[in-house]
Every structure is written in C-alpha cells, then in structure tokens.
Design an enzyme around this catalytic site. Structure first.
Site, PDB file in Angstrom:
ATOM      1  N   LYS A  60     -19.620 -33.616  28.026  1.00  0.00           N
ATOM      2  CA  LYS A  60     -21.049 -33.741  27.695  1.00  0.00           C
ATOM      3  C   LYS A  60     -21.509 -32.523  26.680  1.00  0.00           C
ATOM      4  CE  LYS A  60     -23.949 -36.278  29.338  1.00  0.00           C
ATOM      5  NZ  LYS A  60     -23.882 -37.982  29.044  1.00  0.00           N
ATOM      6  N   GLU A 112      -1.094  -0.580  10.591  1.00  0.00           N
ATOM      7  CA  GLU A 112      -0.990  -1.767  11.586  1.00  0.00           C
ATOM      8  C   GLU A 112      -1.575  -2.967  10.883  1.00  0.00           C
ATOM      9  OE1 GLU A 112      -2.937   1.057  11.598  1.00  0.00           O
ATOM     10  OE2 GLU A 112      -4.911   0.575  12.235  1.00  0.00           O
ATOM     11  N   CYS A 122      -4.053   7.992  11.552  1.00  0.00           N
ATOM     12  CA  CYS A 122      -5.294   8.357  10.959  1.00  0.00           C
ATOM     13  C   CYS A 122      -5.810   9.626  11.909  1.00  0.00           C
ATOM     14  CB  CYS A 122      -6.187   7.253  10.871  1.00  0.00           C
ATOM     15  SG  CYS A 122      -7.419   7.418   9.538  1.00  0.00           S
ATOM     16  N   HIS A 147      -3.484   2.971   7.860  1.00  0.00           N
ATOM     17  CA  HIS A 147      -3.341   2.232   8.938  1.00  0.00           C
ATOM     18  C   HIS A 147      -2.247   1.232   8.534  1.00  0.00           C
ATOM     19  CE1 HIS A 147      -7.018   3.455  11.072  1.00  0.00           C
ATOM     20  NE2 HIS A 147      -7.382   4.017   9.770  1.00  0.00           N
ATOM     21  N   GLY A 182     -11.490 -17.898  15.180  1.00  0.00           N
ATOM     22  CA  GLY A 182     -10.529 -17.197  14.031  1.00  0.00           C
ATOM     23  C   GLY A 182      -9.125 -17.574  14.286  1.00  0.00           C
ATOM     24  N   LEU A 213     -14.332 -18.855  21.421  1.00  0.00           N
ATOM     25  CA  LEU A 213     -13.507 -19.951  21.843  1.00  0.00           C
ATOM     26  C   LEU A 213     -12.026 -19.574  21.083  1.00  0.00           C
ATOM     27  CD1 LEU A 213     -15.378 -23.004  22.219  1.00  0.00           C
ATOM     28  CD2 LEU A 213     -14.403 -21.831  23.902  1.00  0.00           C
ATOM     29  N   GLU A 247     -14.739  17.728  10.969  1.00  0.00           N
ATOM     30  CA  GLU A 247     -15.578  16.568  11.614  1.00  0.00           C
ATOM     31  C   GLU A 247     -16.472  16.754  12.793  1.00  0.00           C
ATOM     32  OE1 GLU A 247     -13.290  12.917  12.253  1.00  0.00           O
ATOM     33  OE2 GLU A 247     -14.824  11.757  12.770  1.00  0.00           O
ATOM     34  N   LEU A 300      -2.597 -20.652  25.466  1.00  0.00           N
ATOM     35  CA  LEU A 300      -1.280 -20.296  25.029  1.00  0.00           C
ATOM     36  C   LEU A 300      -0.963 -19.061  25.748  1.00  0.00           C
ATOM     37  CD1 LEU A 300      -2.018 -20.927  21.266  1.00  0.00           C
ATOM     38  CD2 LEU A 300      -1.164 -22.615  22.786  1.00  0.00           C
TER      39      LEU A 300
HETATM   40  N1  GLN Z   1     -12.583  10.317  11.976  1.00  0.00           N
HETATM   41  C1  GLN Z   1     -11.306  10.597  10.870  1.00  0.00           C
HETATM   42  C2  GLN Z   1     -11.658  10.735   9.349  1.00  0.00           C
HETATM   43  O1  GLN Z   1     -12.700  10.032   8.995  1.00  0.00           O
HETATM   44  C3  GLN Z   1     -10.058   9.709  11.069  1.00  0.00           C
HETATM   45  C4  GLN Z   1     -10.548   8.272  10.764  1.00  0.00           C
HETATM   46  C5  GLN Z   1      -9.604   7.226  11.222  1.00  0.00           C
HETATM   47  O2  GLN Z   1      -8.912   7.406  12.167  1.00  0.00           O
HETATM   48  N2  GLN Z   1      -9.692   6.148  10.892  1.00  0.00           N
HETATM   49  O3  GLN Z   1     -10.946  11.330   8.583  1.00  0.00           O
END
Ligand code: GLN
Length: 547
Positions: A188, A521, A380, A519, A18, A15, A404, A240
């Site tokens: 209700k 953002e 990232c 990050h 947050g 709903l 990775e 909204l």
């Molecule tokens: N998988 C990548 C790392 O571990 C990038 C991680 C991410 O984008 N948050 O470095």
C-alpha cells in the site's frame, strides 16, 4: 542528444536512491553507453559547503571546485566519471540565480513566479552537457510529497512533456515494509506514493522496491497492476552485503533490461560485467583483516567521512584483505592516554576537519603513530596535525599551532606553523582571499597539480612525479619552518608546481607516515583504488604480520 532517466523516491527517505542511481549508471556503462549523473536537491542552502557534517554527511568536492552532495561521490565511485559543478543543484542555487537575474532586470519587469521562472531555471540545468552523453541520470533528493520538492517535480513533468516521446523515463524507488505479525510485505505505501506522483502528472516506468524479504510473484503482479507499471519493470532491491554488489544484484533482477525496454531500445547491447565481477571477487575472496582507526570529530556519523571509508575499503580490495574501520573520538585522548586505545590498530588515519575541537587529541594520535612506527595517513587537517606534532616535539616550537584555532578563539595563543592562505596560483592566475570572505566557497577548492620529489616514498607510491588531487582548505603549512622541520626528519615530498605550497609531508625512516594537504579519498574507486590508500593498507597488512 541524451536520453533522460529521472530517479525519485517515495514512502521514506534514506532508501539508497543515490546508490541505485550510481549502480544503474554503472550498468548502462557496462552495456557500452556513456552516462552522466546529476543530483537535484530541494533544500535551500546554495550548496552543502557550509552545512555541518551532522546535517548532510560529507561534502564531496569536484575537480572544478564545487562543494557538493555526497551522492556525487557514489556516482563517481561507480562510474568513474568525474562529477562537475553543474551535476549538483539545490533549490537555493536555483532561487539565487533567479533572484540575481531579477535584480539585473533580465526578466524585463515581469512578475517572477515559481512557474515558469524557477521551473525554467531547473530545466536549463537539466540540459547542461546533454550533447556529451547517451544517458543523463537525474536523481531528485527527498521524497515525493515534500513541499520543497514540488518545483523540481513540476520542472521534470514539463521537461518530459516537451521532449520527443521515448526520450525520458522515470524510475521510482520505494519501500515494501514487512509486517512480522502477519508475515506479509505491504504494497500500500508504494501504491500511495505512485498515486502522489501521478497527481503531479508523473508516471513511473520502472519501480525499484527496497525489501528485506523476497517479493512473491503475487505481490509483484499486484504492484504492477495498481501502479500501472509493467510486471518486468517491478524490480526488487534487496539488502546487500556491500554496496559494490549493487550493479550485479540489480542486473540479476533485471533493472538495466527494464530501463532499456522502457526506452524501446531493442535489441539491447549485451553487458560486460567483468569490472564488477572482479570487484566482488576481491571483496568476497579477501583473506585476513586489518584494523584501521579513524581518529576524528564526527565519529558518530559514518557519512561524515564517507569517501575515506570507501577509499580504505578500496585499499583493502587492492590487497585482497578486509579492512575493519573503527571510529575513535579524538577528544578522548585529551582526557586519556591514547596507547591503550590505539595499540590494537594496524594503521591510524586522521581525516580532514575544521575548528579546534579535538585537535589536541589528534596530535596525541599522530605522536603515537610516529613514535611507535604505526602506519599513519593524515588527510588535510590530519596533515596539519602531523606538522604541528613534529614542530612541537621534534623542532622545539613548543607552542606550535594553527592560525585557524587562534582565529576561532579570537586570541593569539599559538606560534602558527599553519597559517591562513590568502593568495595562491590557480592555472595561470592568482586567487586572493580575505579572512572575512564569505564562508561558502572561500577556500582553495578543487583540483590542483603537485610535483613529487624523486626518490620519495610518495613518488614510489604514485609511480609518477606529477599528480592532480582535490583540495578543500583555508590554511596551509608555513614554509618558513621547512628547514627546521626537514632537519628533524620530515620531508616535504610534494609541492605545488610553483614550489610555494606544501602538498605532502612524509617522515623519513618511518614504516609509513604520510600527510597530504588534499583529499585523495575523493578520487578512489573500487575498480581503481587510490595508490595512497592501496599502499597504506599494504603497510597495515605488513604491520599486522609483525604483531
Ligand atoms: N581546517 C583546515 C583548513 O581549512 C583543514 C581543512 C580540511 O581538513 N579539509 O585548512
């Protein structure tokens, strides 16, 4: 000492508890109070760090390195108060702390029980930092009646009981469903949900009712009477157009007044809502539109990239333009040429991510942006993809890849230009990690400083040479390739203070091409758009004028 506002939900989930909590926090700030928001989650994961984005949306990272619930992102975006590790607590965390204490013998041989041991642990969490703020807003995840939420509700009941009268209130958010056949809003379910609360010893002071239709006075009175809430404290929460309308809309409906009345604060300080009026003005009076493609893996689920979507919107607000975000599945470009799909966009963003799936498609998107001069922001994994693309197509490392992906596949297929980071400096100590370490919390997490190269584009964008941004990654660009990559036009324009870890890469001569290992953002706010997003959208606006 802080006053406490507990926020619970009933009838159905999703709903927007947050958001309501965050907006109430913003309204209390507008009246001159300091606030902290906290989320209590009934699930058994210790934190959301190991949950798939499909399960729980984005993982929000705090400055102090906690992997938390995405609601903490809302809290920060609305209040500007940096969230902390202790602002997100799950049943899993509570139980693991209790069990650790039990193993250590802290309970002196007693039988360990939900009441009092688990509830005491929850109450201890609630009190952390209470001396610092005027209001502590604590949101309880899930819906009243859920079995797993019970220890939290019981802890809150005890907490309210133990505090002096008038220091705690409870706000309950429910839904008023509309029956089209009879043209009625039904009260209700709300009555039942309040009954459920009452049966565990809790009584709401304020009811916030989600409704798609105007709530008639008659229904409001009925709810007030049957739910034992004052009529002025029955507040409508209508749908909204944008989440950023919430503070002004809830204020109009009287939410902050009802909350202050419930505490007996009279006269209430007058609110200063100019911040939110400006935010709304920028949204409603935007001119034009830019289209941004987010090329990622979890594209069916907007919540997986919640903060990125919001930061792009903030970037639009900084430029008084609308940003239309379209999600593009990276795997598509492993089958098809990206050009027909991407050429209608004014900017391309490749977000963070984990694992190999979709990465070849992301690299194709990077190549498209780099070679066609389309503004590109890589976050990232999106930065790592940009480096791999340049290594393969410019620096002659034809099978460049990330460790990775080899680790995941269990075989060596790539020349790793992105390697597994095992040691780094945090403040004045060295952090070490092994590959086999616990998945939860084995990453470079939280806020780290970076130094920017004078004269670089990022130095210009940030307007400073020292920044602090939040990280969440295990892998890092291998700086042994630095010279080779820089010779091809890549510039490592942001580095960790010890000069070892690359934080930012940009492409010289490109209209706008920046990759960041962190990050950004997570720190963007509607009233303070992040400079990278603001400038990225500025570049997109410029690109849109060229078309
Ligand atoms: N998988 C990548 C790392 O571990 C990038 C991680 C991410 O984008 N948050 O470095």
């Amino acid at each position: 000492m802080a006053r406490y506002i507990f926020i619970t939900g009933g009838v159905v989930s999703s709903l927007g508890k947050g958001l309501a909590s965050a907006a109430l926090g913003a309204l209390l700030q507008a009246r001159g109070y300091s606030v902290r928001l906290r989320k209590l989650d009934p699930y058994l994961n210790v934190d959301p760090g190991t949950m798939s984005p499909f399960e729980h949306g984005e993982v929000f990272v705090t400055d102090d390195g906690a992997e938390t619930d995405l609601d903490l992102g809302h809290y920060e975006r609305f209040t500007g108060v940096p969230a902390r590790k202790t602002d997100s607590v799950s049943s899993g965390r509570i139980y693991s702390t209790v069990l650790e204490k039990e193993r250590r013998g802290d309970y002196l041989g007693k039988t360990i029980q939900v009441v009092p041991h688990v509830t005491n642990e929850i109450k201890d969490y609630l009190r952390i930092g209470e001396a610092e703020v005027d209001f502590m807003l604590c949101e309880i995840g899930g819906t009243v009646g859920d079995i797993e939420g019970l220890p939290f509700f019981e802890a809150i009941r005890q907490f309210i009981h133990e505090r002096p009268r008038g220091e705690c209130i409870l706000m309950h958010l429910t839904l008023l469903p509309y029956l089209a056949a009879s043209g009625e809003l039904k009260t209700k379910p709300t009555q039942h949900s309040v009954k459920e609360l009452q049966s565990i010893g809790l009584a709401p002071d304020v009811l916030l009712l989600r409704s798609e239709h105007p709530i008639p006075e008659k229904e409001r009175e009925k709810i007030a009477l049957f739910c034992n809430v004052r009529k002025e404290s029955v507040i409508a929460a209508y749908d909204l157009k944008t989440i950023y309308e919430a503070p002004l809309a809830y204020h109009r409906e009287g939410l902050d007044q009802a909350v202050l009345d419930a505490f007996g604060i009279s006269p209430a300080p007058r609110p200063n809502l100019t911040r939110w009026e400006d935010v709304m003005d920028r949204i409603t009076n935007a001119e034009g539109e830019v289209r941004v493609a987010i090329v990622g893996k979890y594209t069916q689920l907007g919540d997986a990239y919640k903060s990125i979507a919001e930061a792009l919107t903030h970037g639009g607000m900084a430029n008084r333009t609308r940003v239309r975000i379209e999600w593009v599945d990276a795997e598509l470009f492993e089958r098809e040429d990206p050009a027909p799909h991407l050429q209608r966009f004014h900017a391309i963003l490749v977000p963070g991510g984990f694992g190999e799936r979709g990465t070849e498609g992301k690299i194709k998107a990077v190549e498209f942006a780099r070679t066609r001069g389309v503004p590109y922001l890589g976050i990232c994994l999106g930065m790592q993809m940009a480096v791999i693309e340049a290594a393969r197509h410019l620096a002659g490392v034809t099978n460049a890849g990330s460790e990775e992906f080899d680790h995941e596949a269990g075989e060596k297929r790539f020349t790793p230009v992105i390697y597994h980071l095992k040691e780094w400096v945090q403040g004045n100590h060295v952090v070490e990690r092994k590959l086999g370490d616990d998945k939860g919390g084995s990453m470079r997490l939280g806020a780290y400083n970076a130094k920017l190269t004078p004269g670089s584009r990022v130095a210009e964008v940030y307007g400073t040479l020292e920044i602090e941004e939040r990280h969440r990654h295990r892998y890092e660009v291998d700086m042994t390739y630095r010279d080779k990559l820089e010779a091809c036009g890549l510039m490592f324009s942001g580095m960790s203070p010890d000069g070892k870890l690359p934080e930012i890469v940009e492409v010289k001569g490109h209209p706008w091409f920046i990759g960041v290992q962190f990050h950004p953002e997570l720190k963007s706010k509607p009233f303070a758009p992040h400079p990278l997003f603001a400038d990225f959208i500025r570049a997109a606006v410029e690109a849109s004028r060229l078309v």
